[in-house]
Design an enzyme around this catalytic site. Structure first.
Site, short mmCIF file in Angstrom:
data_model
loop_
_atom_site.label_atom_id
_atom_site.label_comp_id
_atom_site.label_asym_id
_atom_site.label_seq_id
_atom_site.Cartn_x
_atom_site.Cartn_y
_atom_site.Cartn_z
N SER A 1 82.44 9.49 4.46
CA SER A 1 81.66 10.26 4.81
C SER A 1 82.41 11.55 5.78
CB SER A 1 80.58 10.98 5.18
OG SER A 1 79.63 11.90 5.68
N TYR B 1 73.94 6.52 10.60
CA TYR B 1 75.17 6.71 8.96
C TYR B 1 76.80 7.78 9.11
CZ TYR B 1 76.57 8.83 4.80
OH TYR B 1 77.21 9.31 3.68
N LYS C 1 79.97 4.66 8.68
CA LYS C 1 80.85 5.92 7.92
C LYS C 1 82.79 5.73 9.05
CE LYS C 1 78.71 6.86 3.95
NZ LYS C 1 79.25 5.34 3.02
#
Length: 248
Positions: free
Chosen positions: A143, A156, A160
């Site tokens: 991401s 997150y 990632k």
């Protein structure tokens, strides 16, 4: 007949969103698709039905890829049925967004467990098989959050970013056996995960192309890395599908 005729591909988290688009796209290239899902069996069955209706082959298999024993069962089931695994797309992921000072340890751990440890477990399982085959394509969905950070997504973004570092290391470890390992880093893609964002106008200011991406546009990059013979000399790379958000 596509470039993936006779090949077997596992797509994790394939019942909806980007994973669904990837499963459908690889099926158009002739691959047999394992539609992995964690909880939504009806959505996974719908993906299988859509592939079958188009003349492809697919099965749905449940597994929480953050759990080692479930990953082992997933891969052994696929090997028992198909005898090979040519492609693994590590797509499964969740968000538990909140600012750092409000983030509970369980919110941190849940995201790390699925989004990073799940990639490790599935890649380790796939690589054992691919090393014997002396071929394989491993594609990890990262991401832009792992490259540039995003407020409210410390867990997150960390996961990632970890996927990106993991991808480069494993690419170096497996290259001698003809296995490529690459990552695709989507930006803001129109899925369930972004549908509840209230600051769309602010986000679009940072996207030179001025719109959200579509799941099919991410799937197109995955298809290239998995199916195109030209991708055989590409490994350890991160490909952004983000409308120009990150320009390194």
């Amino acid at each position: 007949m596509g470039n993936l005729q006779g090949q077997v591909a596992i797509v994790t988290g394939a019942s909806r969103g980007i994973g669904r688009a990837i499963a459908l796209e690889l099926a158009t290239q002739g691959a047999t698709i394992i539609v992995n899902y964690a909880s939504s069996s009806s959505a996974a069955d719908n993906v299988v039905a859509e592939i079958s209706a188009a003349g492809g082959e697919a099965i749905a298999l449940q597994a929480d890829v953050s759990k080692a024993e479930q990953v082992d069962t997933l891969f052994s089931t696929v090997m028992d049925k198909f005898k090979r695994i040519d492609i693994i797309v590590n797509n499964a992921g969740i968000t538990r967004d909140t600012l750092l000072l409000r983030m509970k340890p369980e919110d941190w751990q849940a995201v790390i467990d699925l989004n990073l440890t799940g990639v490790f477990l599935c890649t380790r399982a796939a690589s054992k098989i691919m090393l014997k085959q002396r071929s394989g394509r491993i594609i990890n969905i990262a991401s832009v959050a792992g490259q540039m950070g995003n407020p409210g997504q410390a867990n997150y973004s960390a996961a990632k970013a970890g996927v990106i570092g993991f991808t480069k290391t494993v690419a170096k470890e497996l290259a001698a056996r003809g296995i490529t390992v690459n990552a695709v880093a989507p930006g803001f893609i129109a899925t369930d995960m972004t549908s509840n964002l209230s600051n769309t106008e602010d986000i679009l200011k940072y996207i030179p192309l001025g719109r959200y991406g579509q799941p099919e546009e991410v799937a197109g990059m995955v298809r290239f890395l998995a199916a195109d013979p030209a991708a055989a000399y590409i490994t350890g790379q991160v490909f952004n599908v983000d409308g120009g958000m990150v320009m390194a």
